[in-house]
Design a protein around this motif. Sequence first.
Motif, PDB file in Angstrom:
ATOM      1  N   ASP A  98       0.793  -1.361  -0.116  1.00 12.42           N
ATOM      2  CA  ASP A  98       0.012  -0.063   0.110  1.00 12.42           C
ATOM      3  C   ASP A  98       0.833   1.196   0.047  1.00 12.42           C
ATOM      4  OD1 ASP A  98      -2.366  -1.703   0.264  1.00 12.42           O
ATOM      5  OD2 ASP A  98      -2.311  -1.710   2.058  1.00 12.42           O
ATOM      6  N   LEU A  99       2.335   1.110  -0.046  1.00 16.20           N
ATOM      7  CA  LEU A  99       3.031   2.160  -0.228  1.00 16.20           C
ATOM      8  C   LEU A  99       3.091   3.100  -1.426  1.00 16.20           C
ATOM      9  CD1 LEU A  99       5.987   0.378   1.496  1.00 16.20           C
ATOM     10  CD2 LEU A  99       4.559   1.929   2.746  1.00 16.20           C
ATOM     11  N   PRO A 100       2.864   4.283  -1.384  1.00 11.28           N
ATOM     12  CA  PRO A 100       2.851   5.091  -2.556  1.00 11.28           C
ATOM     13  C   PRO A 100       4.469   5.254  -2.961  1.00 11.28           C
ATOM     14  CG  PRO A 100       2.455   6.672  -0.781  1.00 11.28           C
ATOM     15  CD  PRO A 100       2.523   5.064  -0.248  1.00 11.28           C
ATOM     16  N   ALA A 101       4.351   5.412  -4.472  1.00 12.26           N
ATOM     17  CA  ALA A 101       5.722   5.830  -4.902  1.00 12.26           C
ATOM     18  C   ALA A 101       6.482   6.984  -4.342  1.00 12.26           C
ATOM     19  CB  ALA A 101       5.731   6.336  -6.292  1.00 12.26           C
ATOM     20  N   GLY A 102       7.541   6.952  -3.857  1.00 10.30           N
ATOM     21  CA  GLY A 102       8.444   8.023  -3.209  1.00 10.30           C
ATOM     22  C   GLY A 102       9.806   7.477  -2.507  1.00 10.30           C
ATOM     23  N   PRO A 103      10.110   8.242  -1.424  1.00 12.94           N
ATOM     24  CA  PRO A 103      11.406   7.839  -0.785  1.00 12.94           C
ATOM     25  C   PRO A 103      11.304   6.428  -0.420  1.00 12.94           C
ATOM     26  CG  PRO A 103      10.512   9.924   0.152  1.00 12.94           C
ATOM     27  CD  PRO A 103       9.493   9.348  -0.830  1.00 12.94           C
TER      28      PRO A 103
END
Length: 207
Positions: free
Chosen positions: A131-136
Amino acid sequence: MAYKVDTNKKAVKKKIEQVRTASAEMTRSKTVAMLDLRRLPTALFQNLRKRIRSDGGVVLVLKKPVLERVLESNKKLASHAKECDKPVALIYTDKTPYEINTFFKTNRKKRAAKVGEEAAIEIIVPEGETDLPAGPALSELKGAGLNVAIKAGKIAVIKNSTIAKAGEKLTVPKVKALQTLGIKPFETMASMIFAYDGEYVYSRDIL
């Protein structure tokens, strides 16, 4: 001049009564067990204590001098008085040593990894979407050795990834990655020091 304990003092009378009660309870129970409270989370201990009590058992957490005298009241348990130097609890139950040990083994609690901790077994992060969005977080997971990519705007583990092999110490990036993914790879369980069924004393190794 020898020092004589004043048995009329409230604190002394309380300890004497605790020893008397605990020793009497011991003779009424089929099994006496000692539980090691070190590294045992309070929440897990309270849950175990509640379940033992609901099943008719007794869980006692007493001061070292009281515990020592209770154990010394039984010839077969007297040698275990030295165990009272650490946080322990006495358990009185009508279950057999095997049954109470099985109860502890099957009531484990998942916990997060800690930096520097050794992986007891290989820790694998399975393939699948998160469920982690694109990003760091993408770089963070890659830095921990995971095979990840962006799919439909979310981070996905594209194939099973070994984050640590058995015996490997967990680094900061690996622990952080596990926390980000919400993975708790370790388990905590209660550890018995001994169990006594009225005839035989079973050590931790035997149990």
